[in-house]
Design a protein around this motif. Sequence first.
Motif, PDB file in Angstrom:
ATOM      1  N   GLY A   1       0.796  -1.222   0.000  1.00 51.60           N
ATOM      2  CA  GLY A   1       0.000   0.000   0.000  1.00 51.60           C
ATOM      3  C   GLY A   1       0.827   1.270   0.000  1.00 51.60           C
ATOM      4  N   LEU A   2       2.102   1.175  -0.354  1.00 46.70           N
ATOM      5  CA  LEU A   2       2.979   2.357  -0.345  1.00 46.70           C
ATOM      6  C   LEU A   2       2.564   3.371  -1.411  1.00 46.70           C
ATOM      7  CD1 LEU A   2       6.434   0.555   0.107  1.00 46.70           C
ATOM      8  CD2 LEU A   2       4.986   1.624   1.867  1.00 46.70           C
ATOM      9  N   LEU A   3       2.235   2.885  -2.580  1.00 47.47           N
ATOM     10  CA  LEU A   3       1.820   3.761  -3.665  1.00 47.47           C
ATOM     11  C   LEU A   3       0.512   4.466  -3.300  1.00 47.47           C
ATOM     12  CD1 LEU A   3       2.358   4.712  -6.550  1.00 47.47           C
ATOM     13  CD2 LEU A   3       1.154   2.681  -7.345  1.00 47.47           C
ATOM     14  N   ALA A   4      -0.451   3.689  -2.819  1.00 48.34           N
ATOM     15  CA  ALA A   4      -1.738   4.274  -2.428  1.00 48.34           C
ATOM     16  C   ALA A   4      -1.554   5.286  -1.298  1.00 48.34           C
ATOM     17  CB  ALA A   4      -2.710   3.176  -2.002  1.00 48.34           C
ATOM     18  N   ARG A   5      -0.662   4.991  -0.386  1.00 47.31           N
ATOM     19  CA  ARG A   5      -0.403   5.927   0.716  1.00 47.31           C
ATOM     20  C   ARG A   5       0.206   7.213   0.194  1.00 47.31           C
ATOM     21  NH1 ARG A   5       3.103   3.127   4.132  1.00 47.31           N
ATOM     22  NH2 ARG A   5       1.408   1.670   4.314  1.00 47.31           N
ATOM     23  N   SER A   6       1.150   7.110  -0.740  1.00 50.28           N
ATOM     24  CA  SER A   6       1.775   8.330  -1.278  1.00 50.28           C
ATOM     25  C   SER A   6       0.775   9.141  -2.102  1.00 50.28           C
ATOM     26  CB  SER A   6       3.015   7.994  -2.105  1.00 50.28           C
ATOM     27  OG  SER A   6       2.662   7.452  -3.359  1.00 50.28           O
ATOM     28  N   TRP A   7      -0.215   8.466  -2.690  1.00 52.53           N
ATOM     29  CA  TRP A   7      -1.260   9.160  -3.443  1.00 52.53           C
ATOM     30  C   TRP A   7      -2.410   9.580  -2.533  1.00 52.53           C
ATOM     31  CZ3 TRP A   7      -1.987   5.514  -8.270  1.00 52.53           C
ATOM     32  CH2 TRP A   7      -0.876   5.623  -9.108  1.00 52.53           C
ATOM     33  N   GLN A   8      -2.359   9.176  -1.277  1.00 48.60           N
ATOM     34  CA  GLN A   8      -3.388   9.459  -0.274  1.00 48.60           C
ATOM     35  C   GLN A   8      -4.749   8.857  -0.642  1.00 48.60           C
ATOM     36  OE1 GLN A   8      -3.419  13.497   1.145  1.00 48.60           O
ATOM     37  NE2 GLN A   8      -1.200  13.668   0.980  1.00 48.60           N
ATOM     38  N   VAL A   9      -4.715   7.681  -1.275  1.00 48.36           N
ATOM     39  CA  VAL A   9      -5.937   6.947  -1.584  1.00 48.36           C
ATOM     40  C   VAL A   9      -6.367   6.225  -0.317  1.00 48.36           C
ATOM     41  CG1 VAL A   9      -6.926   5.031  -2.897  1.00 48.36           C
ATOM     42  CG2 VAL A   9      -5.410   6.679  -4.030  1.00 48.36           C
ATOM     43  N   GLN A  10      -7.554   6.524   0.164  1.00 49.30           N
ATOM     44  CA  GLN A  10      -8.053   5.920   1.398  1.00 49.30           C
ATOM     45  C   GLN A  10      -9.271   5.047   1.176  1.00 49.30           C
ATOM     46  OE1 GLN A  10      -8.613   9.038   4.296  1.00 49.30           O
ATOM     47  NE2 GLN A  10      -6.717  10.033   3.685  1.00 49.30           N
ATOM     48  N   VAL A  11      -9.847   5.086  -0.027  1.00 53.62           N
ATOM     49  CA  VAL A  11     -11.073   4.354  -0.314  1.00 53.62           C
ATOM     50  C   VAL A  11     -10.869   3.500  -1.558  1.00 53.62           C
ATOM     51  CG1 VAL A  11     -13.512   4.604  -0.924  1.00 53.62           C
ATOM     52  CG2 VAL A  11     -12.462   6.221   0.661  1.00 53.62           C
ATOM     53  N   THR A  12     -11.319   2.246  -1.482  1.00 56.03           N
ATOM     54  CA  THR A  12     -11.340   1.404  -2.674  1.00 56.03           C
ATOM     55  C   THR A  12     -12.789   1.113  -3.008  1.00 56.03           C
ATOM     56  OG1 THR A  12     -11.146  -0.600  -1.335  1.00 56.03           O
ATOM     57  CG2 THR A  12      -9.109   0.261  -2.305  1.00 56.03           C
ATOM     58  N   PRO A  13     -13.107   1.154  -4.269  1.00 55.31           N
ATOM     59  CA  PRO A  13     -12.267   1.574  -5.381  1.00 55.31           C
ATOM     60  C   PRO A  13     -12.205   3.096  -5.518  1.00 55.31           C
ATOM     61  CG  PRO A  13     -14.416   0.916  -6.201  1.00 55.31           C
ATOM     62  CD  PRO A  13     -14.425   0.657  -4.719  1.00 55.31           C
ATOM     63  N   THR A  14     -11.130   3.542  -6.123  1.00 55.55           N
ATOM     64  CA  THR A  14     -10.973   4.943  -6.499  1.00 55.55           C
ATOM     65  C   THR A  14     -10.687   4.964  -8.000  1.00 55.55           C
ATOM     66  OG1 THR A  14     -10.176   5.689  -4.343  1.00 55.55           O
ATOM     67  CG2 THR A  14      -9.521   7.004  -6.234  1.00 55.55           C
ATOM     68  N   VAL A  15     -11.388   5.810  -8.716  1.00 55.36           N
ATOM     69  CA  VAL A  15     -11.228   5.935 -10.159  1.00 55.36           C
ATOM     70  C   VAL A  15     -10.732   7.342 -10.459  1.00 55.36           C
ATOM     71  CG1 VAL A  15     -12.410   5.922 -12.388  1.00 55.36           C
ATOM     72  CG2 VAL A  15     -13.063   4.267 -10.618  1.00 55.36           C
ATOM     73  N   LEU A  16      -9.593   7.412 -11.163  1.00 59.24           N
ATOM     74  CA  LEU A  16      -9.031   8.694 -11.582  1.00 59.24           C
ATOM     75  C   LEU A  16      -9.024   8.733 -13.104  1.00 59.24           C
ATOM     76  CD1 LEU A  16      -6.818   7.386  -9.215  1.00 59.24           C
ATOM     77  CD2 LEU A  16      -6.522   9.831  -9.076  1.00 59.24           C
ATOM     78  N   ILE A  17      -9.415   9.836 -13.658  1.00 60.04           N
ATOM     79  CA  ILE A  17      -9.357  10.032 -15.106  1.00 60.04           C
ATOM     80  C   ILE A  17      -8.273  11.065 -15.377  1.00 60.04           C
ATOM     81  CG2 ILE A  17     -10.597  10.712 -17.193  1.00 60.04           C
ATOM     82  CD1 ILE A  17     -11.753   8.174 -15.866  1.00 60.04           C
ATOM     83  N   VAL A  18      -7.291  10.668 -16.190  1.00 53.35           N
ATOM     84  CA  VAL A  18      -6.149  11.522 -16.504  1.00 53.35           C
ATOM     85  C   VAL A  18      -6.150  11.787 -18.008  1.00 53.35           C
ATOM     86  CG1 VAL A  18      -3.636  11.761 -16.352  1.00 53.35           C
ATOM     87  CG2 VAL A  18      -4.861  10.408 -14.627  1.00 53.35           C
ATOM     88  N   SER A  19      -6.014  13.048 -18.383  1.00 51.43           N
ATOM     89  CA  SER A  19      -5.942  13.418 -19.790  1.00 51.43           C
ATOM     90  C   SER A  19      -4.856  14.470 -19.967  1.00 51.43           C
ATOM     91  CB  SER A  19      -7.289  13.967 -20.264  1.00 51.43           C
ATOM     92  OG  SER A  19      -7.240  14.274 -21.636  1.00 51.43           O
ATOM     93  N   GLN A  20      -4.006  14.257 -20.946  1.00 53.17           N
ATOM     94  CA  GLN A  20      -2.908  15.189 -21.229  1.00 53.17           C
ATOM     95  C   GLN A  20      -2.031  15.398 -19.989  1.00 53.17           C
ATOM     96  OE1 GLN A  20      -2.373  16.517 -24.392  1.00 53.17           O
ATOM     97  NE2 GLN A  20      -4.002  15.131 -24.993  1.00 53.17           N
ATOM     98  N   GLY A  21      -1.867  14.353 -19.180  1.00 52.30           N
ATOM     99  CA  GLY A  21      -1.021  14.445 -17.996  1.00 52.30           C
ATOM    100  C   GLY A  21      -1.646  15.183 -16.828  1.00 52.30           C
TER     101      GLY A  21
END
Length: 167
Positions: free
Chosen positions: A123-143
Amino acid sequence: MRSKYMRWLREGIVWLLIAAATVLVVDQFRKPALPATFISTPLQTLDGESVDLAQKSHERPLLVYVWATWCGVCRYTTPSVAEMAEEGKNVITVALRSGEDPALSQWLAKKGYAMPTVNDPQGLLARSWQVQVTPTVLIVSQGEVKSITTGYTSGWGMKLRLWWAGV
């Protein structure tokens, strides 16, 4: 009879609007506060593929799905994400605290999911991103992160968010 039907319809619409507003407010409190380095986080899938989120979101919007094998809600959203990956949609998933690589690969194979998956066993990546809830959906466009939602999201809801980010 008609006035009774109209009253029920109005009440239904009011309750639907209240529910939608509640979901949006709760989503604002639960969404992660992503660090500035989010987009440049080096990632590697179970297949050994290096993933650059900024580059992967350059030509078309990218759906980043943070989930877990033990997550009850994920059992309803993960099949939609796997289907989107099979359809060729731009998807990357991050499995949060779902075991070591062999166990996670076996779980995915057993379910028949062929989606690009980054394992985050501690969970290191999720912790660094501060994700606390599953599922979490992020939409990324053009960075750039265009949308974040947590909890249950329907397949059409995810597709709509991808479409909206590409408009």
